[in-house]
Design a protein around this motif. Structure first.
Motif, mmCIF file in Angstrom:
data_model
loop_
_atom_site.group_PDB
_atom_site.id
_atom_site.type_symbol
_atom_site.label_atom_id
_atom_site.label_comp_id
_atom_site.label_asym_id
_atom_site.label_seq_id
_atom_site.Cartn_x
_atom_site.Cartn_y
_atom_site.Cartn_z
ATOM 1 N N ASP A 169 16.852 10.155 9.168
ATOM 2 C CA ASP A 169 15.533 10.700 8.861
ATOM 3 C C ASP A 169 15.548 12.211 8.746
ATOM 4 O O ASP A 169 14.512 12.846 8.757
ATOM 5 N N LYS A 221 7.884 4.751 -5.808
ATOM 6 C CA LYS A 221 6.871 4.698 -4.768
ATOM 7 C C LYS A 221 7.001 3.444 -3.919
ATOM 8 O O LYS A 221 6.800 3.475 -2.702
ATOM 9 N N HIS A 235 0.863 -1.176 0.000
ATOM 10 C CA HIS A 235 0.000 0.000 0.000
ATOM 11 C C HIS A 235 0.900 1.226 0.000
ATOM 12 O O HIS A 235 1.721 1.412 0.902
ATOM 13 N N VAL A 236 0.751 2.055 -1.034
ATOM 14 C CA VAL A 236 1.532 3.288 -1.111
ATOM 15 C C VAL A 236 0.621 4.456 -0.764
ATOM 16 O O VAL A 236 -0.584 4.301 -0.562
ATOM 17 N N GLU A 237 1.217 5.619 -0.713
ATOM 18 C CA GLU A 237 0.444 6.812 -0.360
ATOM 19 C C GLU A 237 -0.706 7.004 -1.342
ATOM 20 O O GLU A 237 -0.560 6.812 -2.550
ATOM 21 N N ARG A 292 -0.500 -8.605 9.064
ATOM 22 C CA ARG A 292 0.540 -7.660 9.466
ATOM 23 C C ARG A 292 1.638 -8.417 10.221
ATOM 24 O O ARG A 292 1.394 -8.953 11.292
ATOM 25 N N ASP A 306 9.634 3.727 -1.328
ATOM 26 C CA ASP A 306 9.475 4.818 -0.377
ATOM 27 C C ASP A 306 9.350 4.242 1.037
ATOM 28 O O ASP A 306 8.789 3.159 1.241
ATOM 29 N N LYS A 307 9.872 4.970 1.990
ATOM 30 C CA LYS A 307 9.884 4.435 3.357
ATOM 31 C C LYS A 307 8.486 4.330 3.952
ATOM 32 O O LYS A 307 8.275 3.607 4.925
ATOM 33 N N HIS A 308 7.501 5.040 3.405
ATOM 34 C CA HIS A 308 6.138 4.980 3.936
ATOM 35 C C HIS A 308 5.324 3.853 3.323
ATOM 36 O O HIS A 308 4.170 3.650 3.705
ATOM 37 N N THR A 309 5.884 3.143 2.339
ATOM 38 C CA THR A 309 5.145 2.042 1.708
ATOM 39 C C THR A 309 5.062 0.867 2.677
ATOM 40 O O THR A 309 6.062 0.474 3.276
ATOM 41 N N LEU A 310 3.866 0.337 2.825
ATOM 42 C CA LEU A 310 3.615 -0.743 3.777
ATOM 43 C C LEU A 310 3.445 -2.057 3.017
ATOM 44 O O LEU A 310 2.590 -2.164 2.136
#
Length: 1929
Positions: A1424, A520, A403-405, A538, A523-527
């Motif tokens: 960061d 994407k 899941h990306v932004e 999870r 990216d560090k925010h990609t779960l």
């Protein structure tokens, strides 16, 4: 529909087709003008235009069959629309119509241009991907189908059906005419596409989520279909019918039509849509499109459909589609795999497919070729596309989701392909072929397994279920090979993966690449989550993946177990030294359930040949310890039987035959031993057997021979036992024929035969043994390759035949030398030489009778002499030779019975001896004119009648019948004939005919009879006189000989006639024969027809009066020569021109008069000066010219020379150059050009500086964007070429300019080059003033306005951030200091080495000098945080409480340091660890007296204990030292504090206590004083040591720099060093500036104002190239990228994009995938494995290696590695073609550029304008600049070293001075006095301590207290010695 409004701007214009079925009307459209924009007015206009009465019923519809009514009129009817008149809505069209459309591209064409282009990647042809674009449209069109979704791709390559064409037909929803119009509009995507009649957007609705995003929503951008169609061909026909519609809509777009419209200046993006009924193909009339008739006929009964028909297919595309049908159909099956087979893909192991929507998609491909059965394939039936192979070779799957932004979702599958016994199961990809094929493995090579995937990326990427072919993802961090792993590394190469994205990820418009997917996903925010049984879980996905991979490895990989390790060895048999070690040697392996051990018999498979042998050992690459599981490995075997094969082989373990038994191998070994060769069997299958000692004729055939090699069993064999082990074991049979010649044996035939498999050993017939002598034929068995005739110590079988060769039968003959000459009737002989067929002499048999033949001759001979040398004697030839020189005849000699029985020779046969005379004319009576001679043709003939000749053959003719007649004679010795003639026969006073006699004879040939002739002599009538006349006005005037005639120059003298008379004055009639004898010298050719009329040619009078013409007429025949002559003198013609002559230079200075005079004369048309003018002619003279100033103009008449004189010419000020003066006289004129040069200098102007009114932006400390070049100009701004004019630069004192030279001189062109200046000035507006003087006059000079901006890369300030609320606790860690370096523009400078940032801390004191300074280095920035921030962590606060100063420093370079402001902090105490007073008290001395003062221990301490008093009469020992312990008890503290100990002396009496109290006070004061003295001395000594170290460091650095300068050829003196260095610096800088001012190649592209350190600049400015030719061709090759701005970040690139409104192309470096970049230092392609494969021509070199980078080298290498790649430069096109031809034999060849300006593309194409560099001026300055010369860099290095040396010497002098000063200070009298005072006080202290009985005590602790505690009652009597007691309080 389109509407035209009239000039008034009101009303509509529409087009109407009357298609009512009962109305007979023409097919043309009717133009209806509706002035009233209402339904009633519209219908009334239709009535009127179509002639319809209001009573008739009809409907008006759009082309989409929407009826026009009063309700919808306003919303539908628009300008230029097309309408139908029908009887009803559903009526079919009786004939087709045309609908006007416009398809002007959407504005997105410009906004998004450049994102679309078909290109080849990884060796893939992009054509299948273009076809996929068309299939995408069909998938989207059929997405709403409830039944089968049929898509047909038809390829027509059949000439019988027309030219090549491609059609894509689907049964989708079809398109209305409006939708078809929308389709034609380029860039009109589905999101902005209009509906049928809507003006706003139709409102795109995103489809619902589907498994794997298989939603068919893949027709997206309004680009792909059109681009793909025109990529495939040059014409596209769209045929579509929407559901529930009656009409078919058809639109044609073609390149030819576009070019035609452009040529005719018509609207290009306009056309017609043909609306017709289904199956109507009447409009197809072009034979090239015959196939369309069948396609259109298929429209019948179709509810809806769309067909895209592409014609004029590119020839190379058609060839590719035909030749690679199998490959590209698999590629399409790969692209649409999941649409065809569903979300799970094509799983072969499932018993049946799940029914669903995907089973209804039917994509069928049909290809028609002439004379072949059509190829039909359904993509569903393809079982070997890559996705099917991936799915069915996988053992297990690992599913996940990302899941990306935003709403971006990616579903992923990782599949595991296990290793199975001897090979990887990972499928091969045709686009990534394996470099080593298993079947091609060499026996001697070794292979270390790398895993199945190789260099291929892990993940293929699908977008909305459709493959994006050029985008892959290498791997993710969580599934990449970790540093610490629990599974072998090769397991990571056995995984393949698929990523399924939804439409929230951008793809290119051609769907070839993703735009942002990998960025994407990483990216560090990609779960990332794992999917198990369809549910997301999870968990740590890296751990889950590793466990899954480990499980797959253990469960599915079938590997080999290596056991019984023997040791680690080095294998010298391997060619690569890198791979020779380490190798582990094992004695056994366990493989596929079997054990293989040393000594075991084995057999190989897949080797050429098959080996049998016993195992020696096993090899496994790597340093292993003990038993191990692994793939690959090798086995060493000894070939069996070893008695025959002393050979060892090393092969891969996978090539062992696991199915063979030991018994089979042993049996093979036994059979091998019994199969040794024993003898030869020789047979003669075609006869011609050779017997031993046989004698044969030369050339007799021997053979053919059939040989069998027999073993002892009598079996035929062709290999030795075990011959399958290698080619060297094959048996060959060698045949040799040896000639035993006198000079030794000679081997004349040698052949080797090998067994042919189906036939035995065979030698062809031998027919070439033809030399005479004794021979031996030997047959010998030999081994292959080595040709050895022995094996295993024994000879191989052989056979010998001996025989003799003698001469053969007569076969041919030759003719010997003949004895010429040969004459008719004279005998001669023919010698013959007889040979056999090989040239050996032999006898001629008696039965052979010679025959002679020759065409045209009669031959006979007398006799024949026989033998080896035969002769034909007495040959006589007769015949016609036609020439006295003879004739060549072909004489054929025939000997019947010989193979070559005839021989032809050429002989020349001469005529025979003279026999008679032949005289012509043949008549006996001849008539001749008196006074002429008569020629006789005399021929001397032989007996046959041939003309013959011989020496002294002279013929005479004697005349009789009159006196004084001549005698004729002629010589026929050379030719055999001649003309017999002589002097004329002239008889005086002849009045009538007279008869004479002539006798012709040869006196020397008595046998030749004479010939007699009768001659009649006639009177003569020849020309005797010639006369010329000139006819003027019908009167003939005679022109006498040598007359002179005056005539107008250039005119034509006509009407000249002539007459001729004979000797008796009779006029001779002019005949054609006479005209041939007349010549006129003024013309080359004479008109003979005019001469027949008595007319002479016209005389052209010369054009110049100085020329006269001599005219002569001549009549000449063989008897008489007559002539007459006259002279023509020219006269001037009428005035026609004027002529100007400049007497002097034509140069005139602006504003000055012309110094030279101008003469003007009047001439006629031929340039002759008119001599009859007068002074009044001057009035007719006029002078004019542009900018001519007539103020001082003077014109005069010169009568003596008949000319006009002009003076005082001057021009008005203006531009210099060539000026034309026009001189006119009457209607005549002439132009004279003068060169006007500039006037004297009066001003200076700046070159190439356009707008001086605006300030130029310049960054402080940087160069100006342009170099300053000034030009001297006159007062009218014309450049003045005046050299050596001095120019100075005036500036404000706050501006610093480098180079500092402010005085310049102009060159020969009047220019001065100030170069590129560096500006150092404060921020704001500034000016630079140029000044110059000429002839003591100040010139007008320009002023340069500068707007100085701060330098974004120059550090000026350190910004320090920390939490100032934190307390600085002693001994704790400092708070985080965040340091950033601020540039002049206030921004943070990034990309700084952290080692250049430091932190210093020292304690504040009153002294000015800093002592005890502590320096810390910075730590790395947080991960960061943004780049540019530096941190100081894990550093401890000083343990001493007090005020401290902190300062941060940034080392700008080796000399300059930038420091921050000092931060003063207060260090506060840490948590309590011990108890101490604020100030140390004196040692108390107490007693137990009654006085309180005597018993007081502590009077006041700051902790705070007040009046601590010893109890009165307290017991204690006299003169004993006690310790008072203060131990705090604080409940809140977790630990106990260290107590404070206060020693005191106890006395029993008051007096002693008072004395001792005084001594303890003295002691305490001395202790404090001694401590101060010692601290001062220690500090001084420590400072001296530090200064000594600094002196030593400075000396070492000075010596090092001095040595470096010596290497640069710079010697320094021993004295006055600094002055010498300063002088050298000035000299070197001056030389450097001189080099910078020298002209060199510069880049003409304007610099981009960086404004930020994230901007590197334009590509054209990032590099320089020294070679001119290379710079030109590389700049042209990169022309499209030269203006691109390179940035470090995408943010900076976006900012530039926004600022320039998208006009500036940008390239961010953080968006480059650097793994695909070539290694910068890789070798050229012709080097492989460090070895040169061939010798190239033309000095090849990588183009990137010719670049030099002034700065940002690493980033520049990335940029040019991307855009230039592996492009290579060579000298010439021939060298480039040679290089490419050699390289492509084994590798890919990149682009080749030549220094001559040619380019060879990677596909080999060259030639044409697009591959040739244009001239330099056409590049418009877009060329890389030349670097500064190497000398400049040398000077820069020297200047830098001199600066460093200067600073080092200054520092050395300073520290030497400090060292000397410190030593002087330590040895000063004041310091010596303090040392003495210290010694004295130490002595006093020791004395007092002895008196009071004290010694220095250490730190007090609890343990020491407990161990030393005493009871006061233990000893009631105090001892004499001193005691210590401890009290606790």
């Amino acid at each position: 529909m389109a509407v035209e409004r009239n000039d008034a701007g009101s009303g509509l214009t529409v087009f109407v087709y009357d298609r009512r079925q009962d109305v007979l009307s023409d097919d043309s459209e009717k133009v209806v003008h509706c002035h009233e924009e209402s339904y009633e007015g519209f219908r009334s206009a239709v009535y009127q235009a179509c002639g319809i009465s209001p009573e008739e019923t009809f409907v008006i519809t759009t082309t989409n069959r929407q009826q026009i009514t009063s309700e919808n009129f306003g919303g539908i009817v628009q300008d230029r629309m097309t309408f139908y008149l029908l009887q009803s809505i559903d009526q079919s069209l009786p004939s087709a119509t045309k609908e006007r459309i416009e398809f002007v591209p959407h504005y997105d064409t410009l906004v998004k241009s450049g994102m679309y282009e078909y290109y080849a990647s990884e060796g893939q042809n992009p054509l299948p991907f273009a076809l996929a674009e068309l299939i995408d449209n069909s998938l989207s069109a059929t997405s709403r189908n409830t039944g089968v979704r049929s898509i047909q791709l038809k390829l027509v390559f059949d000439d019988a059906q027309g030219k090549p064409a491609i059609a894509v037909v689907d049964n989708g929803r079809g398109m209305t005419s409006k939708q078809l119009n929308n389709w034609a509009v380029y860039r009109l995507s589905k999101f902005i596409r209009q509906g049928d009649f809507e003006s706003d957007h139709s409102g795109y609705i995103r489809p619902a989520a589907a498994p794997r995003s298989l939603n068919s929503d893949i027709s997206y951008f309004g680009v792909g279909g059109k681009q793909a169609a025109f990529f495939v061909g040059q014409s596209t026909r769209m045929i579509s019918k929407p559901a529930n519609a009656q009409d078919v809509h058809e639109l044609v777009l073609s390149k030819e039509d576009f070019e035609k419209k452009e040529k005719n200046k018509e609207a290009i993006y306009s056309g017609f849509i043909r609306n017709r009924k289904p199956s109507d193909s009447s409009h197809i009339v072009n034979d090239d499109e015959r196939f369309l008739h069948n396609l259109i006929m298929e429209e019948k009964n179709k509810e809806s459909f769309t067909a895209v028909v592409i014609t004029r297919v590119q020839p190379d595309h058609a060839q590719y589609l035909k030749n690679n049908f199998y490959l590209w159909t698999r590629q399409l099956a790969h692209i649409y795999h999941y649409y065809i087979h569903g979300p799970k893909g094509n799983e072969n192991n499932l018993p049946m497919k799940d029914s669903g929507v995907f089973n209804s998609i039917d994509i069928e491909i049909t290809m028609f070729e002439k004379g072949k059965i059509p190829k039909i394939v359904n993509l569903r039936e393809i079982k070997d596309d890559m996705q099917t192979l991936y799915i069915n070779t996988a053992a297990d799957n690992f599913e996940f989701k990302a899941h990306v932004e935003g709403e971006g979702v990616v579903e992923g599958i990782i599949r595991y392909h296990p290793f199975l016994y001897d090979k990887e199961s990972y499928p091969e990809d045709p686009c990534f072929p394996s470099k080593l094929k298993e079947d091609d493995d060499d026996d001697e090579c070794f292979l270390v397994e790398k895993g199945g995937r190789g260099k291929r990326p892990v993940f293929e990427c699908f977008w909305n279920g459709r493959l994006i072919p050029y985008s892959t993802v290498e791997t993710f961090e969580w599934c990449a090979v970790p540093k610490k792993r629990i599974v072998p590394v090769e397991c990571y190469n056995r995984i393949s993966g698929v990523l399924f994205t939804n439409d929230k990820f951008q793809v290119s418009t051609n769907k070839l690449t993703f735009m942002d997917l990998e960025l994407k996903l990483k990216d560090k925010h990609t779960l990332f989550t794992r999917v198990v049984n369809g549910q997301e879980q999870r968990m740590k996905i890296d751990r889950e993946f590793t466990l899954w991979l480990k499980d797959c490895h253990e469960k599915y990989d079938k590997q080999i177990k290596f056991t019984f390790l023997k040791g680690i060895i080095t294998r010298t048999d391997l060619p690569s030294k890198r791979m020779q070690s380490p190798w582990a040697a094992y004695s056994a392996i366990e493989w596929d359930g079997k054990t293989y051990e040393t000594g075991q018999l084995v057999k190989t498979i897949k080797t050429v040949p098959i080996f049998y042998g016993s195992i020696l050992q096993f090899f496994l690459y790597g340093d292993h310890d003990g038993d191990v599981y692994a793939t690959g490995g090798e086995v060493q075997i000894a070939l069996e039987p070893q008695a025959l094969y002393d050979e060892r082989k090393i092969i891969p373990i996978c090539k062992l035959d696991r199915s063979v038994s030991d018994k089979a191998v042993k049996k093979y070994v036994e059979e091998e031993m019994a199969r040794l060769p024993d003898k030869l069997s020789v047979t003669w299958p075609e006869g011609d057997e050779l017997l031993s000692n046989q004698t044969r004729h030369a050339g007799t055939t021997i053979g053919a021979l059939r040989i069998e090699i027999l073993n002892k069993k009598g079996e035929a064999m062709q290999k030795l036992p075990g011959a399958s082990h290698g080619g060297s074991k094959k048996l060959l049979v060698e045949l040799k024929v040896i000639l035993h010649a006198p000079d030794g044996d000679k081997e004349i035939i040698s052949h080797i035969s090998q067994h042919g498999g189906k036939w035995p050993y065979w030698f062809k017939k031998m027919e070439t043994i033809n030399k005479l002598g004794s021979y031996t034929l030997k047959l010998q068995v030999v081994l292959n390759e080595s040709n050895a005739d022995t094996y295993a110590g024994r000879p191989l079988p052989s056979t010998v035949f001996k025989f003799n060769i003698i001469a053969g039968k007569p076969h041919r003959f030759s003719i010997g030398l003949l004895d010429p000459p040969f004459r008719i009737g004279i005998p001669f002989s023919i010698p013959l030489n007889v040979q056999d067929e090989f040239g050996h002499d032999t006898d001629l048999r008696d039965d052979i009778i010679p025959q002679l033949e020759a065409s045209g001759l009669t031959l006979k001979y007398e006799e024949m002499d026989r033998g080896p040398n035969s002769v034909i004697k007495g040959v006589i030839a007769k015949g016609t030779v036609n020439s006295f020189q003879g004739k060549n005849f072909t004489l054929k000699v025939l000997l019947p019975g010989l193979k070559e029985d005839s021989h032809v020779l050429k002989i020349k046969l001469l005529p025979g001896l003279p026999c008679r005379l032949n005289v012509r004319p043949d008549s006996n009576i001849l008539k001749i004119e008196n006074g002429t001679s008569f020629p006789f043709q005399v021929e001397v003939l032989d007996e046959v009648g041939n003309i013959t000749a011989q020496p002294k053959l002279i013929v005479y003719c004697k005349f009789s019948g009159a006196p004084n007649l001549p005698t004729y004679s002629t010589d026929c010795s050379t030719a055999g004939w001649n003309i017999l003639t002589g002097p004329a026969l002239h008889v005086q006073n002849i009045k009538k005919d007279q008869t004479l006699k002539a006798k012709i004879e040869i006196p020397t040939c008595r046998n030749v009879p004479p010939v007699e002739k009768t001659i009649k002599l006639l009177p003569s009538n020849r020309v005797a006189r010639l006369q010329i006349f000139n006819v003027v006005e019908e009167q003939a005037i005679q022109i006498k000989h040598q007359d002179e005639i005056s005539w107008i120059a250039g005119d034509l003298m006509q009407n000249l006639i002539f007459q001729m008379y004979d000797e008796i004055e009779r006029e001779v009639i002019i005949t054609p024969a006479l005209t041939e004898k007349i010549q006129a010298n003024w013309t080359a050719e004479i008109n003979r027809e005019k001469l027949l009329k008595g007319l002479l040619p016209d005389v052209q009078v010369p054009t110049s009066v100085k020329d006269k013409r001599y005219c002569q007429v001549v009549f000449r025949d063989d008897r008489v020569s007559l002539e007459t002559a006259f002279t023509v003198r020219p006269l001037p013609d009428e005035p026609k021109h004027i002529k100007c002559k400049l007497n002097g230079s034509n140069i005139i200075q602006m504003g000055e008069k012309l110094q030279a005079e101008i003469e003007i004369m009047i001439i006629d048309q031929h340039g002759n000066q008119i001599q009859n003018l007068t002074s009044s002619s001057l009035n007719s003279l006029g002078i004019s010219g542009n900018d001519l100033d007539k103020t001082d103009l003077i014109t005069t008449w010169q009568a003596d020379s008949q000319t006009f004189c002009i003076k005082g010419i001057r021009f008005k000020p203006g531009h210099p150059g060539t000026k034309e003066l026009c001189f006119a006289w009457h209607e005549f004129s002439h132009f004279l050009r003068l060169n006007v040069i500039p006037g004297p200098p009066s001003k200076l102007i700046l070159m190439d500086w356009t707008n001086l009114e605006e300030s130029m932006l310049v960054i402080n400390g940087k160069e100006l964007p342009k170099s300053i070049t000034v030009q001297l100009c006159d007062q009218w701004d014309n450049p003045t070429p005046k050299p050596n004019v001095k120019i100075s630069l005036v500036k404000s004192s706050i501006i610093k300019v480098t180079p500092s030279n402010q005085l310049y001189k102009t060159d020969e062109n009047g220019r001065a080059h100030l170069g590129v200046l560096n500006i150092h000035a404060p921020r704001g507006e500034h000016t630079l003033q140029l000044k110059a003087t000429y002839n003591m006059t100040m010139l007008d000079c320009p002023v340069i306005k500068l707007n100085v901006l701060p330098d974004p890369s120059k550090p000026v300030h350190l910004n320090v951030k920390y939490d100032n609320k934190d307390a600085f606790v002693a001994g704790s860690s400092f708070p985080d200091f965040m340091i950033s370096v601020i540039s002049e523009d206030g921004n943070i400078i990034k990309n700084i080495n952290p080692g250049r940032i430091s932190m210093k801390i020292w304690e504040e004191d009153s002294s000015e000098t800093r002592s005890n300074v502590t320096t810390f280095g910075c730590t790395q920035a947080k991960e960061d945080k943004d780049d540019g921030f530096f941190y100081f962590r894990n550093q401890n606060v000083p343990e001493k409480v007090g005020s401290y100063s902190i300062q941060f420093a940034f080392a700008i370079d080796k000399v300059n340091i930038l420091s921050s402001e000092q931060i003063v902090v207060e260090v506060v105490p840490n948590e309590p660890v011990k108890l101490m007073p604020a100030s140390l008290p004196h040692t108390p001395a107490v007693s137990n007296a009654a006085s309180v003062g005597s018993r007081t221990l502590v009077k006041d301490l700051s902790f705070i204990i007040m009046a601590l008093v010893l109890a009165e009469n307290s017991p204690g020992r006299h003169s004993t030292k006690y310790i008072l312990v203060f131990e705090p008890i604080i409940p809140t503290l977790e630990r106990n504090l260290e107590p404070y100990c206060l020693p005191f002396m106890f006395y029993n009496d008051f007096k002693t206590q008072q004395q001792m109290a005084t001594l303890t006070k003295q002691r305490d004061n001395l202790v404090q004083s001694v401590s101060i003295y010692r601290s001062m001395l220690d500090t001084s000594n420590k400072l001296l040591s530090e200064i000594k170290c600094r002196v030593q460091e400075a000396k070492m650095k000075e010596a090092h720099l001095k040595a470096e300068l010596k290497k640069q050829q710079i010697d320094l003196p021993e004295t006055n060093v600094l002055q010498h260095v300063d002088s050298l610096l000035r000299q070197k800088k001056s030389e450097q500036e001189e080099i910078k001012r020298q002209p060199r190649r510069t880049c003409g592209i304007a610099h981009y104002n960086k404004g930020s350190q994230d901007v590197l600049g334009k590509i054209a400015h990032l590099a320089t190239i020294e070679e001119n030719e290379a710079a030109k061709v590389i700049s042209w090759h990169l022309a499209s990228d030269m203006d691109c701005v390179v940035t470090l970040t995408t943010t900076a690139a976006r900012r530039i994009f926004d600022e320039t409104q998208g006009r500036q192309q940008v390239l961010p470096l953080d968006s480059i995938y650097k793994k695909n970049l070539s290694n910068w230092n890789r070798p050229l392609p012709h080097f492989r494995n460090g070895r040169k494969c061939f010798d190239p021509l033309g000095n090849p070199v990588f183009a990137r290696h010719l670049l030099t980078f002034p700065e940002h080298q690493e980033n520049c290498q990335t940029v040019f590695g991307l855009i230039l790649g592996d492009t290579i430069i060579v000298d010439s096109l021939d060298a480039a073609n040679h290089y490419r031809k050699e390289v492509v034999k084994f590798a890919y060849c990149p682009t080749l550029l030549t220094r001559e300006g040619d380019r060879v593309r990677p596909n080999g194409k060259f030639g044409g304008l697009q591959n040739k560099v244009p001239p330099v001026d056409k590049l418009r300055g877009m060329v890389f600049a030349a670097p500064l010369p190497q000398q400049y860099n040398v000077l820069s290095t020297q200047i830098e070293l001199l600066h460093q040396y200067h600073a080092t010497v200054v520092r050395l002098n300073k520290v030497n001075a400090e060292h000397e000063e410190q030593e002087q200070s330590l040895n000063s009298p004041d310091m010596q006095k303090k040392k003495e005072e210290l010694a004295e006080q130490e002595k006093d202290l020791k004395s007092i301590e002895e008196k009071i009985g004290m010694t220095p005590t250490g730190r007090c602790s609890k343990s020491s207290l407990r161990s030393k505690a005493l009871d006061v009652n233990d000893s009631p009597s105090p001892p004499k010695r001193m005691r210590r007691e401890i009290f606790k309080s």
